[in-house]
Design an enzyme around this catalytic site. Structure first.
Site, PDB file in Angstrom:
ATOM      1  N   ASP A 141       0.696  -1.211   0.027  1.00  0.00           N
ATOM      2  CA  ASP A 141       0.225  -0.021   0.062  1.00  0.00           C
ATOM      3  C   ASP A 141       0.881   1.400  -0.128  1.00  0.00           C
ATOM      4  O   ASP A 141       0.350   2.303   0.462  1.00  0.00           O
ATOM      5  CB  ASP A 141      -0.988  -0.005   1.302  1.00  0.00           C
ATOM      6  CG  ASP A 141      -2.155   1.082   1.046  1.00  0.00           C
ATOM      7  OD1 ASP A 141      -2.551   1.366   2.098  1.00  0.00           O
ATOM      8  OD2 ASP A 141      -2.419   1.449  -0.153  1.00  0.00           O
ATOM      9  N   LYS A 144       2.402   3.631  -5.532  1.00  0.00           N
ATOM     10  CA  LYS A 144       1.970   2.358  -6.565  1.00  0.00           C
ATOM     11  C   LYS A 144       3.030   1.894  -7.508  1.00  0.00           C
ATOM     12  O   LYS A 144       2.904   0.800  -8.070  1.00  0.00           O
ATOM     13  CB  LYS A 144       0.874   3.043  -7.117  1.00  0.00           C
ATOM     14  CG  LYS A 144      -0.072   3.277  -6.234  1.00  0.00           C
ATOM     15  CD  LYS A 144      -0.454   2.690  -5.026  1.00  0.00           C
ATOM     16  CE  LYS A 144      -1.059   3.271  -4.020  1.00  0.00           C
ATOM     17  NZ  LYS A 144      -1.103   2.617  -2.703  1.00  0.00           N
ATOM     18  N   ASP A 169      -3.279  -2.992  -2.196  1.00  0.00           N
ATOM     19  CA  ASP A 169      -4.450  -1.892  -2.475  1.00  0.00           C
ATOM     20  C   ASP A 169      -4.293  -1.134  -3.778  1.00  0.00           C
ATOM     21  O   ASP A 169      -3.037  -1.148  -4.093  1.00  0.00           O
ATOM     22  CB  ASP A 169      -4.426  -1.133  -1.356  1.00  0.00           C
ATOM     23  CG  ASP A 169      -5.559  -0.259  -1.083  1.00  0.00           C
ATOM     24  OD1 ASP A 169      -5.374   0.813  -0.343  1.00  0.00           O
ATOM     25  OD2 ASP A 169      -6.782  -0.632  -1.617  1.00  0.00           O
ATOM     26  N   ASN A 170      -5.287  -0.741  -3.960  1.00  0.00           N
ATOM     27  CA  ASN A 170      -5.447   0.315  -5.049  1.00  0.00           C
ATOM     28  C   ASN A 170      -4.939   0.013  -6.607  1.00  0.00           C
ATOM     29  O   ASN A 170      -4.420   0.848  -7.472  1.00  0.00           O
ATOM     30  CB  ASN A 170      -4.450   1.647  -4.915  1.00  0.00           C
ATOM     31  CG  ASN A 170      -4.684   1.994  -3.413  1.00  0.00           C
ATOM     32  OD1 ASN A 170      -3.830   2.060  -2.316  1.00  0.00           O
ATOM     33  ND2 ASN A 170      -5.887   2.664  -3.067  1.00  0.00           N
ATOM     34  N   GLU A 199     -11.500   4.156  -0.871  1.00  0.00           N
ATOM     35  CA  GLU A 199     -11.789   4.359   0.470  1.00  0.00           C
ATOM     36  C   GLU A 199     -12.749   5.660   0.673  1.00  0.00           C
ATOM     37  O   GLU A 199     -12.396   6.790   0.133  1.00  0.00           O
ATOM     38  CB  GLU A 199     -10.747   4.550   1.419  1.00  0.00           C
ATOM     39  CG  GLU A 199      -9.450   5.456   0.828  1.00  0.00           C
ATOM     40  CD  GLU A 199      -8.718   4.744   0.083  1.00  0.00           C
ATOM     41  OE1 GLU A 199      -8.743   3.816  -0.455  1.00  0.00           O
ATOM     42  OE2 GLU A 199      -7.414   5.212   0.119  1.00  0.00           O
TER      43      GLU A 199
HETATM   44  C1  659 Z   1       9.341   3.182  -1.980  1.00  0.00           C
HETATM   45  N1  659 Z   1       9.434   2.636  -0.549  1.00  0.00           N
HETATM   46  C2  659 Z   1       8.823   2.997   0.398  1.00  0.00           C
HETATM   47  N2  659 Z   1       9.234   2.465   1.643  1.00  0.00           N
HETATM   48  C3  659 Z   1       8.711   2.894   2.992  1.00  0.00           C
HETATM   49  N3  659 Z   1       7.680   3.628   2.891  1.00  0.00           N
HETATM   50  C4  659 Z   1       7.255   3.907   1.746  1.00  0.00           C
HETATM   51  C5  659 Z   1       7.765   3.793   0.605  1.00  0.00           C
HETATM   52  N4  659 Z   1       6.900   4.433  -0.379  1.00  0.00           N
HETATM   53  C6  659 Z   1       6.013   5.111  -0.179  1.00  0.00           C
HETATM   54  N5  659 Z   1       6.060   4.960   1.486  1.00  0.00           N
HETATM   55  C7  659 Z   1       5.159   5.369   2.415  1.00  0.00           C
HETATM   56  O1  659 Z   1       3.895   4.855   2.229  1.00  0.00           O
HETATM   57  C8  659 Z   1       2.751   5.818   2.302  1.00  0.00           C
HETATM   58  C9  659 Z   1       2.387   5.870   0.619  1.00  0.00           C
HETATM   59  C10 659 Z   1       1.114   5.666   0.175  1.00  0.00           C
HETATM   60  C11 659 Z   1       0.912   5.916  -1.153  1.00  0.00           C
HETATM   61  N6  659 Z   1      -0.549   5.649  -1.432  1.00  0.00           N
HETATM   62  C12 659 Z   1      -1.173   6.155  -2.320  1.00  0.00           C
HETATM   63  O2  659 Z   1      -0.547   6.948  -3.130  1.00  0.00           O
HETATM   64  C13 659 Z   1      -2.406   5.963  -2.265  1.00  0.00           C
HETATM   65  C14 659 Z   1      -3.397   7.183  -2.997  1.00  0.00           C
HETATM   66  C15 659 Z   1      -4.816   7.106  -3.221  1.00  0.00           C
HETATM   67  C16 659 Z   1      -5.429   8.019  -3.935  1.00  0.00           C
HETATM   68  C17 659 Z   1      -6.509   7.843  -4.594  1.00  0.00           C
HETATM   69  C18 659 Z   1      -7.421   8.593  -5.368  1.00  0.00           C
HETATM   70  C19 659 Z   1      -6.864  10.103  -5.247  1.00  0.00           C
HETATM   71  F1  659 Z   1      -7.506  10.867  -5.985  1.00  0.00           F
HETATM   72  C20 659 Z   1      -5.841  10.279  -4.519  1.00  0.00           C
HETATM   73  C21 659 Z   1      -5.263   9.343  -3.906  1.00  0.00           C
HETATM   74  C22 659 Z   1      -5.458   5.853  -2.356  1.00  0.00           C
HETATM   75  C23 659 Z   1      -4.586   4.972  -1.556  1.00  0.00           C
HETATM   76  O3  659 Z   1      -5.317   3.996  -1.082  1.00  0.00           O
HETATM   77  C24 659 Z   1      -3.220   5.182  -1.495  1.00  0.00           C
HETATM   78  O4  659 Z   1      -2.737   4.159  -0.914  1.00  0.00           O
HETATM   79  C25 659 Z   1       3.241   6.792   2.889  1.00  0.00           C
HETATM   80  F2  659 Z   1       2.900   8.128   2.312  1.00  0.00           F
HETATM   81  C26 659 Z   1       4.872   6.791   2.247  1.00  0.00           C
HETATM   82  O5  659 Z   1       5.723   7.726   3.197  1.00  0.00           O
HETATM   83 MG    MG Z   2      -3.953   2.485  -0.416  1.00  0.00          MG
END
Ligand code: 659
Ligand code: MG
Length: 215
Positions: A141, A144, A169-170, A199
């Site tokens: 999650d 992406k 997810d997603n 969500e």
């Molecule tokens: C790459 N390695 C990483 N290692 C550790 N933590 C990480 C890493 N990469 C990110 N993180 C960490 O994981 C999290 C990132 C979550 C990203 N999730 C989404 O973008 C996401 C977006 C939407 C969404 C849908 C429609 C819309 F209009 C707007 C948004 C819905 C969803 O359910 C999501 O999960 C955190 F933020 C980041 O620091």
């Molecule tokens: Mg998500």
């Protein structure tokens, strides 16, 4: 300076939830995100699908990529059998700080190991650092476009073995096209889409469950 959205979400938990009661933490976050400020938690609808898969799997070793505020961390940890080991990776220190408090409010700090760092750096070190041989469940999650490279790295490190379940997810919104193509076309995965909604909205989204069949 103005509080961040995760900090406002945490305030909502502290104001509404009962200390040590995971369900009240989940309910407080869902209420906040539905009625006050949307946030990218897996949410209650996809969360129920996640719950049923965790209950069915009863996993011993769980990995979560992307803790964010700890909502799915609490959903998963509250259902794990005693002695299970749950590692969640989060590289944003502000999010990690909020997640620690959300997990603590749920009384699940003893069930969860929140590791502050990037999946790419930590995946190769999980085996020697935590003594984990393989994961029964991986919940993806995070960013992406990182689902696929991290899945490949988990395969290469032998942390995905026959029977490992990947839950992503997603896969529709925002979408993970390269990951989806990979798990759906690979002879090494049995993949299935659980249709749901983004969500707190009526937009289509869903979870993809992919069981590794062995090499
Ligand atoms: C790459 N390695 C990483 N290692 C550790 N933590 C990480 C890493 N990469 C990110 N993180 C960490 O994981 C999290 C990132 C979550 C990203 N999730 C989404 O973008 C996401 C977006 C939407 C969404 C849908 C429609 C819309 F209009 C707007 C948004 C819905 C969803 O359910 C999501 O999960 C955190 F933020 C980041 O620091
Ligand atoms: Mg998500």
């Amino acid at each position: 300076t103005r509080k961040s959205r995760p900090q406002r979400l945490l305030k909502a938990v502290e104001g509404k939830a009962t200390l040590g009661d995971p369900q009240s933490v989940i309910t407080a976050i869902d209420h906040f995100c539905r009625h006050k400020e949307w946030a990218m938690n897996v949410g209650d609808e996809k969360g129920s699908i996640l719950d049923s898969l965790v209950i069915e799997l009863s996993p011993v070793n769980v990995l979560e990529l992307g803790t964010y505020c700890g909502y799915s961390t609490v959903r998963i940890a509250r259902l794990l059998p005693p002695g299970a080991r749950f590692i969640t990776l989060e590289f944003n220190p502000d999010y990690a700080a909020v997640a620690r408090q959300v997990i603590g409010w749920a009384g699940l700090e003893d069930k969860v190991q929140l590791v502050e760092g990037a999946s790419g750096d930590w995946i190769p070190r999980l085996r020697e650092h935590f003594g984990v041989q393989m994961f029964d469940l991986v919940f993806l999650d995070h960013w992406k476009d990182q689902y696929l490279p991290d899945t490949k790295q988990l395969e290469e490190c032998g942390l995905i073995q026959k029977g490992t379940v990947l839950l992503a997810d997603n896969v529709i919104c925002p979408g993970t096209p390269d990951y989806l193509k990979y798990v759906r076309n690979s002879p090494h995965y049995d993949s299935r889409y659980y249709r749901s909604h983004l969500e707190y909205t009526k937009v289509e989204d869903g979870l993809e469950k992919s069981v590794f069949l062995g090499f």
